[in-house]
Design a protein around this motif. Structure first.
Motif, PDB file in Angstrom:
ATOM      1  N   MET A   1       4.579 -22.354  23.581  1.00  0.00           N
ATOM      2  CA  MET A   1       5.873 -21.788  23.964  1.00  0.00           C
ATOM      3  C   MET A   1       6.552 -22.712  24.968  1.00  0.00           C
ATOM      4  O   MET A   1       5.927 -23.194  25.900  1.00  0.00           O
ATOM      5  CB  MET A   1       5.659 -20.409  24.597  1.00  0.00           C
ATOM      6  N   GLY A   2       7.817 -22.983  24.763  1.00  0.00           N
ATOM      7  CA  GLY A   2       8.519 -23.872  25.674  1.00  0.00           C
ATOM      8  C   GLY A   2       8.660 -23.264  27.053  1.00  0.00           C
ATOM      9  O   GLY A   2       8.637 -22.045  27.217  1.00  0.00           O
ATOM     10  N   ALA A   3       8.791 -24.164  28.015  1.00  0.00           N
ATOM     11  CA  ALA A   3       8.882 -23.688  29.397  1.00  0.00           C
ATOM     12  C   ALA A   3      10.133 -22.840  29.619  1.00  0.00           C
ATOM     13  O   ALA A   3      10.096 -21.834  30.338  1.00  0.00           O
ATOM     14  CB  ALA A   3       8.882 -24.884  30.337  1.00  0.00           C
ATOM     15  N   VAL A   4      11.220 -23.274  28.999  1.00  0.00           N
ATOM     16  CA  VAL A   4      12.473 -22.522  29.187  1.00  0.00           C
ATOM     17  C   VAL A   4      12.329 -21.121  28.619  1.00  0.00           C
ATOM     18  O   VAL A   4      12.671 -20.121  29.274  1.00  0.00           O
ATOM     19  CB  VAL A   4      13.644 -23.262  28.504  1.00  0.00           C
ATOM     20  N   ARG A   6       9.628 -19.442  28.063  1.00  0.00           N
ATOM     21  CA  ARG A   6       8.684 -18.631  28.852  1.00  0.00           C
ATOM     22  C   ARG A   6       9.338 -18.116  30.143  1.00  0.00           C
ATOM     23  O   ARG A   6       9.153 -16.966  30.535  1.00  0.00           O
ATOM     24  CB  ARG A   6       7.449 -19.462  29.199  1.00  0.00           C
ATOM     25  N   THR A   7      10.124 -18.972  30.766  1.00  0.00           N
ATOM     26  CA  THR A   7      10.798 -18.567  32.011  1.00  0.00           C
ATOM     27  C   THR A   7      11.770 -17.421  31.759  1.00  0.00           C
ATOM     28  O   THR A   7      11.836 -16.462  32.519  1.00  0.00           O
ATOM     29  CB  THR A   7      11.551 -19.774  32.610  1.00  0.00           C
ATOM     30  N   VAL A   8      12.517 -17.538  30.665  1.00  0.00           N
ATOM     31  CA  VAL A   8      13.481 -16.467  30.340  1.00  0.00           C
ATOM     32  C   VAL A   8      12.747 -15.175  30.022  1.00  0.00           C
ATOM     33  O   VAL A   8      13.164 -14.083  30.460  1.00  0.00           O
ATOM     34  CB  VAL A   8      14.379 -16.907  29.156  1.00  0.00           C
ATOM     35  N   GLU A  10       9.858 -14.273  31.149  1.00  0.00           N
ATOM     36  CA  GLU A  10       9.381 -13.743  32.437  1.00  0.00           C
ATOM     37  C   GLU A  10      10.483 -12.991  33.161  1.00  0.00           C
ATOM     38  O   GLU A  10      10.271 -11.909  33.710  1.00  0.00           O
ATOM     39  CB  GLU A  10       8.887 -14.902  33.325  1.00  0.00           C
ATOM     40  N   MET A  11      11.672 -13.557  33.129  1.00  0.00           N
ATOM     41  CA  MET A  11      12.798 -12.916  33.816  1.00  0.00           C
ATOM     42  C   MET A  11      13.121 -11.568  33.164  1.00  0.00           C
ATOM     43  O   MET A  11      13.390 -10.582  33.855  1.00  0.00           O
ATOM     44  CB  MET A  11      14.028 -13.835  33.779  1.00  0.00           C
ATOM     45  N   VAL A  13      11.053  -9.658  31.500  1.00  0.00           N
ATOM     46  CA  VAL A  13       9.969  -8.723  31.839  1.00  0.00           C
ATOM     47  C   VAL A  13      10.181  -8.171  33.242  1.00  0.00           C
ATOM     48  O   VAL A  13      10.040  -6.954  33.494  1.00  0.00           O
ATOM     49  CB  VAL A  13       8.596  -9.427  31.735  1.00  0.00           C
ATOM     50  N   LEU A  14      10.548  -9.036  34.181  1.00  0.00           N
ATOM     51  CA  LEU A  14      10.810  -8.577  35.552  1.00  0.00           C
ATOM     52  C   LEU A  14      11.991  -7.604  35.580  1.00  0.00           C
ATOM     53  O   LEU A  14      11.977  -6.621  36.322  1.00  0.00           O
ATOM     54  CB  LEU A  14      11.099  -9.778  36.458  1.00  0.00           C
ATOM     55  N   ALA A  17      10.769  -4.300  34.225  1.00  0.00           N
ATOM     56  CA  ALA A  17       9.914  -3.660  35.235  1.00  0.00           C
ATOM     57  C   ALA A  17      10.765  -3.076  36.355  1.00  0.00           C
ATOM     58  O   ALA A  17      10.492  -1.977  36.851  1.00  0.00           O
ATOM     59  CB  ALA A  17       8.926  -4.690  35.805  1.00  0.00           C
ATOM     60  N   SER A  18      11.801  -3.793  36.736  1.00  0.00           N
ATOM     61  CA  SER A  18      12.689  -3.312  37.805  1.00  0.00           C
ATOM     62  C   SER A  18      13.396  -2.029  37.391  1.00  0.00           C
ATOM     63  O   SER A  18      13.545  -1.099  38.195  1.00  0.00           O
ATOM     64  CB  SER A  18      13.723  -4.378  38.163  1.00  0.00           C
ATOM     65  N   ILE A  19      13.855  -1.989  36.138  1.00  0.00           N
ATOM     66  CA  ILE A  19      14.534  -0.783  35.648  1.00  0.00           C
ATOM     67  C   ILE A  19      13.573   0.399  35.688  1.00  0.00           C
ATOM     68  O   ILE A  19      13.936   1.502  36.117  1.00  0.00           O
ATOM     69  CB  ILE A  19      15.078  -1.015  34.219  1.00  0.00           C
ATOM     70  N   VAL A  21      10.870   0.792  37.607  1.00  0.00           N
ATOM     71  CA  VAL A  21      10.600   1.174  39.003  1.00  0.00           C
ATOM     72  C   VAL A  21      11.803   1.903  39.589  1.00  0.00           C
ATOM     73  O   VAL A  21      11.669   2.941  40.263  1.00  0.00           O
ATOM     74  CB  VAL A  21      10.257  -0.074  39.854  1.00  0.00           C
TER      75      VAL A  21
END
Lengths: 205, 184
Positions: A1-4, A6-8, A10-11, A13-14, A17-19, A21
Motif C-alpha cells: 500500500m502506498g504511503a499516501v 495509507r496516510t489518508v 489513517e486520517m 479512521v481517526l 473514531a472521533s465521530i 467518541v
C-alpha cells in the motif's frame, strides 16, 4: 500500500473514531448536550432600510427599593457593536420604566432573560422569564404564550456582543410575535448591574 | 528540494520530531478539551464564522460536536505514535482550514469596523479565549510548519507500536513500503 494511501486511510479512521467518541460523549454528558439536527440559529434577518422608529418610553423613574436613578441611554459596556437587527432597541431607561409599571405584572410588558440557568440563578431582573436559546424545548412555549398579545417584549442576555437575546428575538418573530413588539435590551445584564440596579437571585419556580 | 529537506529532517538524530509531536499533540488535546467543556460556546463561535448554513442545523451542530473530539483524538494519536502520519495530516488539514477562516473573519472586522488589523482581537473559538489575531495567525502558521515536519519525517521515533515490537523507529513496525519521498 502506498504511503499516501495509507496516510489518508489513517486520517479517515481517526475521523470515524472521533465521530464515534463525540456521539457517545454528547449522548452521555449530563449537561450541555447539543442536538445533531436542530437549527439553533434563525436565518439572519436583513435589517430594514431607513431609520428605526425611536422607542417611546415613559419618563424613567428610579426603582423604589433603593436603586440609583437611571442614567441616560448608554452604549453596551463592552463597547462592542451588537449585530445588526430589525428590532427596536430598549434603553436601560425603558427597561426600568417597564419593570416599575403595573403592566409588567399584568402581562402587558414581558421581560425575557435569554441567558443560561446558572447565570440566571446568580442574578436576574425580577419577573424576567428565563429561556436559554439552546434549551427552547423546555421553556419557549411559556415565553411565546406570555409574549403573544404583549405590548412590549424586552429580551436581554449578558450584554455587549452577547447574541443570545438576538436569537431569542428571531425565534419569537418566527413564532408570530409582532416585530414591533420585540425590543432588544442591548446593554443587557452587564449594563443593569453596572448601573447598580436591583436584582433577585435564584432559579425560576 | 523536498528530498533534501526530508533527508535533513531524517538526519536529526535527536528525537526532535517526537518532542514536536508531544507539544502539538498536547496543545490539541488541551484546546479540544476546552471546547468539549463548553459546547454551546463553541457552537456559537462556529456560527460567528458564517461559513456554514444555519439550516439545516446538522452542519453547525455536527461541527461543534465532532471537531473538539477530532482534535483530542488526533492529539492522543500524535503523542502515542499511533496512526502517526494520519493524525499529522488531519491536524495539518485542520490548521490549513482554520487559519484562513480566522484571517477572513479578522479582515471582515478590520474593513467593516475600521479596527486596525494589528489590533483586531476576538475569541476565535480555538479554545484559548480572546486572542490578538495577527499573533494567532503567526502561531497557527508555525504549528502548521511543525506538523508538516512530522508528516514528512521519514523515521520518527518513540511510538507506542515500538513498545510491542521493539522497533527503534515508528515505521519499522509498519508493513513494507514505509513512507518514502513520494509519501504523504
Amino acid at each position: 500500500m502506498g504511503a499516501v494511501k495509507r496516510t489518508v486511510i489513517e486520517m479517515v479512521v481517526l475521523g470515524v473514531a472521533s465521530i464515534a467518541v463525540a456521539a457517545t460523549a454528547n449522548t452521555v454528558r449530563p449537561k450541555g448536550a447539543l442536538s445533531w439536527t436542530k437549527a439553533y440559529f434563525a436565518p439572519r434577518v436583513v435589517p430594514p432600510t431607513g431609520p428605526v422608529e425611536p422607542v417611546t418610553g415613559k419618563v424613567p423613574t428610579p426603582p423604589e427599593n433603593g436603586g440609583k436613578a437611571a442614567p441616560s441611554k448608554t452604549e453596551p459596556p463592552s463597547g462592542k457593536k451588537h449585530f445588526e437587527h430589525p428590532y427596536q432597541t430598549a434603553s436601560l431607561d425603558l427597561v426600568i420604566d417597564v419593570v416599575n409599571s403595573d403592566g409588567y405584572l399584568d402581562g402587558q410588558f414581558v421581560l425575557v432573560d435569554a441567558r443560561a440557568e446558572d447565570v440566571y440563578a446568580d442574578g436576574h431582573i425580577e419577573g424576567a422569564i428565563r429561556c436559554f436559546h439552546y434549551e427552547l424545548e423546555v421553556c419557549f412555549d411559556r415565553v411565546v404564550e406570555a409574549a403573544n398579545g404583549a405590548e412590549k417584549v424586552i429580551v436581554y442576555c449578558n450584554g455587549g456582543n452577547c447574541d443570545d437575546s438576538l436569537f431569542m428575538c428571531q425565534e419569537l418573530e418566527l413564532k408570530g410575535v409582532a416585530t414591533e413588539a420585540i425590543y432588544l435590551f442591548e446593554g443587557g445584564w452587564k449594563e443593569w448591574v453596572a448601573q447598580e440596579m436591583p436584582f433577585v437571585t435564584g432559579s425560576e419556580e | 528540494m523536498l528530498k533534501a529537506t526530508m533527508r535533513w529532517i531524517d538526519g536529526l538524530n535527536v528525537p526532535a520530531t517526537a518532542l514536536v509531536r508531544f507539544f502539538i499533540g498536547g496543545l490539541f488535546i488541551w484546546m479540544g478539551w476546552n471546547k468539549v467543556l463548553d459546547p454551546v460556546g463553541f457552537l456559537k463561535q462556529v456560527h460567528l464564522y458564517d461559513t456554514l448554513p444555519v439550516t439545516p442545523g446538522i452542519y453547525l451542530n455536527a461541527t461543534a460536536i465532532v471537531l473538539p473530539w477530532l482534535e483530542i483524538v488526533c492529539g492522543v494519536a500524535l503523542i502515542l505514535g499511533v496512526f502517526l502520519r494520519g493524525s499529522a495530516l488531519a491536524i495539518a488539514v485542520m490548521l490549513a482550514f482554520f487559519t484562513p477562516a480566522i484571517f477572513l473573519r479578522a479582515w471582515g472586522i478590520h474593513t467593516t469596523e475600521g479596527t486596525p488589523f494589528m489590533e483586531v482581537a476576538f475569541d476565535c473559538g480555538c479554545g484559548t479565549g480572546e486572542v490578538i489575531i495577527w499573533q494567532k495567525l503567526l502561531k497557527n502558521t508555525g504549528l502548521l510548519l511543525l506538523t508538516l515536519l512530522i508528516l514528512f519525517s521519514r523515521s520518527p521515533r518513540w511510538c507506542l507500536s515500538g513498545l510491542f515490537t521493539g522497533a527503534q523507529r515508528c515505521d519499522d513496525a509498519m508493513p513494507a513500503g514505509a513512507p518514502t519521498s513520494e509519501g504523504a
